[in-house]
Design an enzyme around this catalytic site. Structure first.
Site, PDB file in Angstrom:
ATOM      1  CE1 TYR A  59       3.062  -6.012   4.776  1.00 12.83           C
ATOM      2  CE2 TYR A  59       4.042  -7.352   6.504  1.00 12.83           C
ATOM      3  CZ  TYR A  59       3.737  -7.160   5.162  1.00 12.83           C
ATOM      4  OH  TYR A  59       4.106  -8.079   4.230  1.00 12.83           O
ATOM      5  CD  GLU A  60      -1.588   1.807   8.420  1.00 15.63           C
ATOM      6  OE1 GLU A  60      -1.508   2.043   7.223  1.00 15.63           O
ATOM      7  OE2 GLU A  60      -1.533   2.695   9.294  1.00 15.63           O
ATOM      8  CD  GLN A  91     -15.634  27.363  16.295  1.00 17.41           C
ATOM      9  OE1 GLN A  91     -16.563  26.955  15.599  1.00 17.41           O
ATOM     10  NE2 GLN A  91     -14.583  27.979  15.795  1.00 17.41           N
ATOM     11  N   GLY A 141      -7.985  20.003  19.938  1.00 21.36           N
ATOM     12  CA  GLY A 141      -7.543  21.392  19.989  1.00 21.36           C
ATOM     13  C   GLY A 141      -8.186  22.108  21.165  1.00 21.36           C
ATOM     14  N   GLY A 142      -8.459  23.388  20.992  1.00 18.28           N
ATOM     15  CA  GLY A 142      -9.034  24.171  22.076  1.00 18.28           C
ATOM     16  C   GLY A 142     -10.551  24.039  22.182  1.00 18.28           C
ATOM     17  CG  ASP A 150       0.414   0.725   4.794  1.00 15.98           C
ATOM     18  OD1 ASP A 150       1.604   0.633   5.109  1.00 15.98           O
ATOM     19  OD2 ASP A 150      -0.377  -0.225   4.870  1.00 15.98           O
ATOM     20  CG  ASN A 206       6.662  -0.234  -0.932  1.00 11.13           C
ATOM     21  OD1 ASN A 206       6.681  -0.670  -2.077  1.00 11.13           O
ATOM     22  ND2 ASN A 206       5.647  -0.446  -0.119  1.00 11.13           N
ATOM     23  CG  PHE A 207      11.684  -4.001  -2.844  1.00  9.14           C
ATOM     24  CD1 PHE A 207      10.605  -4.835  -3.129  1.00  9.14           C
ATOM     25  CD2 PHE A 207      12.368  -3.419  -3.895  1.00  9.14           C
ATOM     26  CE1 PHE A 207      10.208  -5.058  -4.435  1.00  9.14           C
ATOM     27  CE2 PHE A 207      11.966  -3.631  -5.199  1.00  9.14           C
ATOM     28  CZ  PHE A 207      10.885  -4.453  -5.471  1.00  9.14           C
ATOM     29  CD  GLN A 258      -2.922   1.286   2.297  1.00 10.53           C
ATOM     30  OE1 GLN A 258      -3.526   2.308   2.496  1.00 10.53           O
ATOM     31  NE2 GLN A 258      -3.208   0.196   2.970  1.00 10.53           N
TER      32      GLN A 258
HETATM   33  N1  COA Z   1      11.910  -9.771  -9.547  1.00  6.69           N
HETATM   34  C1  COA Z   1      12.671 -10.492  -8.721  1.00  6.69           C
HETATM   35  N2  COA Z   1      12.670 -10.353  -7.389  1.00  6.69           N
HETATM   36  C2  COA Z   1      11.826  -9.442  -6.873  1.00  6.69           C
HETATM   37  C3  COA Z   1      10.992  -8.645  -7.677  1.00  6.69           C
HETATM   38  C4  COA Z   1      11.049  -8.854  -9.075  1.00  6.69           C
HETATM   39  N3  COA Z   1      10.293  -8.143  -9.906  1.00  6.69           N
HETATM   40  N4  COA Z   1      10.282  -7.846  -6.881  1.00  6.69           N
HETATM   41  C5  COA Z   1      10.636  -8.111  -5.615  1.00  6.69           C
HETATM   42  N5  COA Z   1      11.580  -9.080  -5.606  1.00  6.69           N
HETATM   43  C6  COA Z   1      12.232  -9.652  -4.439  1.00  6.69           C
HETATM   44  C7  COA Z   1      13.092  -8.674  -3.683  1.00  6.69           C
HETATM   45  O1  COA Z   1      14.285  -8.462  -4.360  1.00  6.69           O
HETATM   46  C8  COA Z   1      13.262  -9.411  -2.357  1.00  6.69           C
HETATM   47  O2  COA Z   1      14.243 -10.400  -2.495  1.00  6.69           O
HETATM   48  P1  COA Z   1      15.383 -10.711  -1.372  1.00  6.69           P
HETATM   49  O3  COA Z   1      14.708 -10.595  -0.037  1.00  6.69           O
HETATM   50  O4  COA Z   1      15.801 -12.096  -1.740  1.00  6.69           O
HETATM   51  O5  COA Z   1      16.441  -9.729  -1.535  1.00  6.69           O
HETATM   52  C9  COA Z   1      11.941 -10.170  -2.211  1.00  6.69           C
HETATM   53  O6  COA Z   1      11.294 -10.055  -3.485  1.00  6.69           O
HETATM   54  C10 COA Z   1      11.018  -9.738  -1.106  1.00  6.69           C
HETATM   55  O7  COA Z   1      10.994  -8.328  -0.919  1.00  6.69           O
HETATM   56  P2  COA Z   1      10.413  -7.682   0.417  1.00  6.69           P
HETATM   57  O8  COA Z   1      10.087  -6.294   0.086  1.00  6.69           O
HETATM   58  O9  COA Z   1      11.379  -7.860   1.543  1.00  6.69           O
HETATM   59  O10 COA Z   1       9.057  -8.488   0.649  1.00  6.69           O
HETATM   60  P3  COA Z   1       8.370  -9.108   1.965  1.00  6.69           P
HETATM   61  O11 COA Z   1       7.079  -9.665   1.490  1.00  6.69           O
HETATM   62  O12 COA Z   1       9.250 -10.053   2.699  1.00  6.69           O
HETATM   63  O13 COA Z   1       8.097  -7.870   2.921  1.00  6.69           O
HETATM   64  C11 COA Z   1       7.211  -5.692   3.481  1.00  6.69           C
HETATM   65  C12 COA Z   1       7.017  -6.989   2.688  1.00  6.69           C
HETATM   66  C13 COA Z   1       6.100  -4.736   3.087  1.00  6.69           C
HETATM   67  C14 COA Z   1       7.110  -6.009   4.972  1.00  6.69           C
HETATM   68  C15 COA Z   1       8.595  -5.095   3.155  1.00  6.69           C
HETATM   69  O14 COA Z   1       8.666  -4.920   1.764  1.00  6.69           O
HETATM   70  C16 COA Z   1       8.891  -3.773   3.850  1.00  6.69           C
HETATM   71  O15 COA Z   1       9.171  -3.714   5.046  1.00  6.69           O
HETATM   72  N6  COA Z   1       8.857  -2.682   3.060  1.00  6.69           N
HETATM   73  C17 COA Z   1       9.214  -1.354   3.542  1.00  6.69           C
HETATM   74  C18 COA Z   1       8.117  -0.755   4.375  1.00  6.69           C
HETATM   75  C19 COA Z   1       6.797  -0.789   3.692  1.00  6.69           C
HETATM   76  O16 COA Z   1       6.618  -0.217   2.656  1.00  6.69           O
HETATM   77  N7  COA Z   1       5.827  -1.458   4.380  1.00  6.69           N
HETATM   78  C20 COA Z   1       4.438  -1.396   4.153  1.00  6.69           C
HETATM   79  C21 COA Z   1       3.930  -1.557   2.905  1.00  6.69           C
HETATM   80  S1  COA Z   1       2.225  -1.275   2.824  1.00  6.69           S
END
Ligand code: COA
Length: 416
Positions: free
Chosen positions: A139-140, A273, A248-249, A169, A96-97, A17
């Site tokens: 996450y959120e 108010q 607020g106030g 998010d 946002n990985f 998100q």
């Molecule tokens: N091709 C190949 N690999 C891909 C890819 C693609 N097109 N897109 C993603 N991947 C891979 C990534 O390289 C990563 O690989 P690695 O861990 O082996 O290096 C893997 O997919 C997983 O990525 P990740 O983002 O860590 O996914 P997750 O499902 O484990 O975690 C979150 C999800 C949201 C918790 C995490 O992405 C995060 O903390 N993001 C930052 C904060 C955020 O935005 N959170 C909320 C989102 S609403």
């Protein structure tokens, strides 16, 4: 009508998100947003909380309108080459990985900057770089807890509570969009791109600014006069949860209206108010409160605030929330009905303004989504349906200069 962000090409390497909300907004305003997704599965939200078997879930369709979808395995050599070409031709890469994932893929900020010094790289993480939790995936609700929202939300006799609003998010995505637009203007001045980073914790804290205000007031005077705990309850040394108190106030509360026994949303939010005190007293049939020193000023009213709210609830008992607001609006009292999502979905004003829109989708038929909350005099964002997984892969590869044979080979090697 031309769109202000037309000509801006964005690699949308986002999922779930926070990132998608940011790039969707930029797409509404004219940017060419290319959603890069893993072949076969794509963004995990395509299949999360599905309401129609095998069709993209609303979780995905409501956060990815107006985009194009390119499937690309960026861990294969061929996939990396495609991404490099795209980076050379794009203005912004948004991701946002989890922490370190892009570096592990071989696309660190340094590498991206080397490939295209004009590129703006925009990142969302749970915590900011260098924070002692910067290795955490987030996450959120994790962000709401780490950002001060949960400790200050809910009732004083209950546990910390998260908000339904996506403070961690979508809110972070909106902060990121502001950062990207700022960096685009900055690039116009310097000719260079830069890295823009927003953490979910920071974005929540930014919205909890008034609670940091309250912490400092509490430290100084030991109580917070607008909280229900004042003056009859206890304050500890941290900002307490204040239920539905006005922040607020102006004191305010959620008050029962006709039908509350069976309708969970038969309530209004009522704000007292200062300037409206006299008309409120008249409307309630309590003209004596106007000059009574126990009620005449905001400070004097505070010890009796719940008695006042109880009197208002008695007045509301034979009025629906809509009838009540129609009366109170005449007295210039800031108030609103508590609306359910069903009422919001069907609200004619929200449909007319384009805040709630119905958009077509190739698999789902039409669905409701939230359109642009930002209204312009010279732009009417047209919200289109979200793309199917890989719908635009061949089209985007052709734009990058790949021949039909090369595209076929990329498909055969499962790189796209
Ligand atoms: N091709 C190949 N690999 C891909 C890819 C693609 N097109 N897109 C993603 N991947 C891979 C990534 O390289 C990563 O690989 P690695 O861990 O082996 O290096 C893997 O997919 C997983 O990525 P990740 O983002 O860590 O996914 P997750 O499902 O484990 O975690 C979150 C999800 C949201 C918790 C995490 O992405 C995060 O903390 N993001 C930052 C904060 C955020 O935005 N959170 C909320 C989102 S609403």
């Amino acid at each position: 009508m031309s769109k202000p962000l037309e000509g801006i090409k964005i690699i949308d390497f986002t999922h779930v998100q926070a990132g998608p909300a940011c790039t969707q907004l930029l797409a509404w305003f004219g940017a060419d947003v290319i959603k890069v997704e893993r072949p076969g599965s794509g963004d995990v939200t395509r299949s999360q909380l599905r309401d129609i078997p095998d069709a993209d879930a609303l979780y995905f369709t409501m956060l990815n309108s107006n985009k194009r979808s390119l499937t690309l395995d960026t861990k294969t050599q061929e996939g990396k080459e495609v991404l490099e070409k795209l980076v050379r031709e794009s203005d912004v890469l948004v991701e946002n990985f989890g922490p370190g994932a892009l570096d592990r893929m071989g696309f660190s900020w340094e590498r991206l900057n080397e490939l295209n010094p004009k590129l703006i790289m925009a990142s969302v993480k749970g915590f900011s770089d260098g924070h002692h939790y910067d290795d955490l995936k987030v996450y959120e609700n994790v962000a709401q807890c780490a950002g001060g929202a949960a400790s200050t939300t809910g009732f004083w006799d209950g546990p910390p509570t998260v908000s339904a609003a996506a403070l961690g998010d979508s809110n972070t995505g909106m902060h990121l969009a502001i950062g990207i637009l700022t960096a685009i203007i900055g690039r116009g001045q310097t000719g260079r791109g830069q890295k823009v980073a927003v953490s979910m914790q920071d974005s929540v804290i930014n919205l909890c600014r008034v609670k940091l205000r309250d912490q400092q007031r509490l430290d100084r005077v030991g109580y917070l006069e607008e909280y229900p705990q004042y003056p009859h309850g206890e304050f500890s040394d941290v900002v307490p949860r204040g239920g539905n108190a006005g922040g607020g106030g102006q004191p305010g509360w959620v008050l029962k209206c006709k039908g509350w026994e069976t309708d969970p949303n038969a309530y209004i939010y009522f704000t007292i108010q200062g300037h409206a005190w006299e008309p409120i007293c008249r409307a309630l049939g309590k003209p004596e409160w106007i000059s009574d020193p126990n009620y005449a000023t905001a400070q004097a009213r505070q010890p009796h605030i719940f008695d006042i709210f109880a009197t208002i609830e008695a007045w509301l008992a034979d009025k629906t929330k809509y009838e009540a607001v129609d009366i109170l609006r005449k007295f210039d009292i800031p108030c609103a009905p508590v609306l359910s999502m069903k009422e919001i979905a069907n609200d004619p004003s929200l449909r007319a303004s384009g805040t709630i829109v119905e958009v077509p989708h190739k698999e789902r038929g039409s669905y409701l989504t939230v359109g642009s909350p930002i209204k312009f005099s010279g732009l009417k964002p047209e919200i289109t349906g979200s793309p199917l997984l890989g719908e635009h892969t061949d089209e985007i590869l052709a734009e990058l200069g790949y021949s039909k044979d090369q595209i076929a080979n990329l498909h055969t090697s499962r790189s796209v």
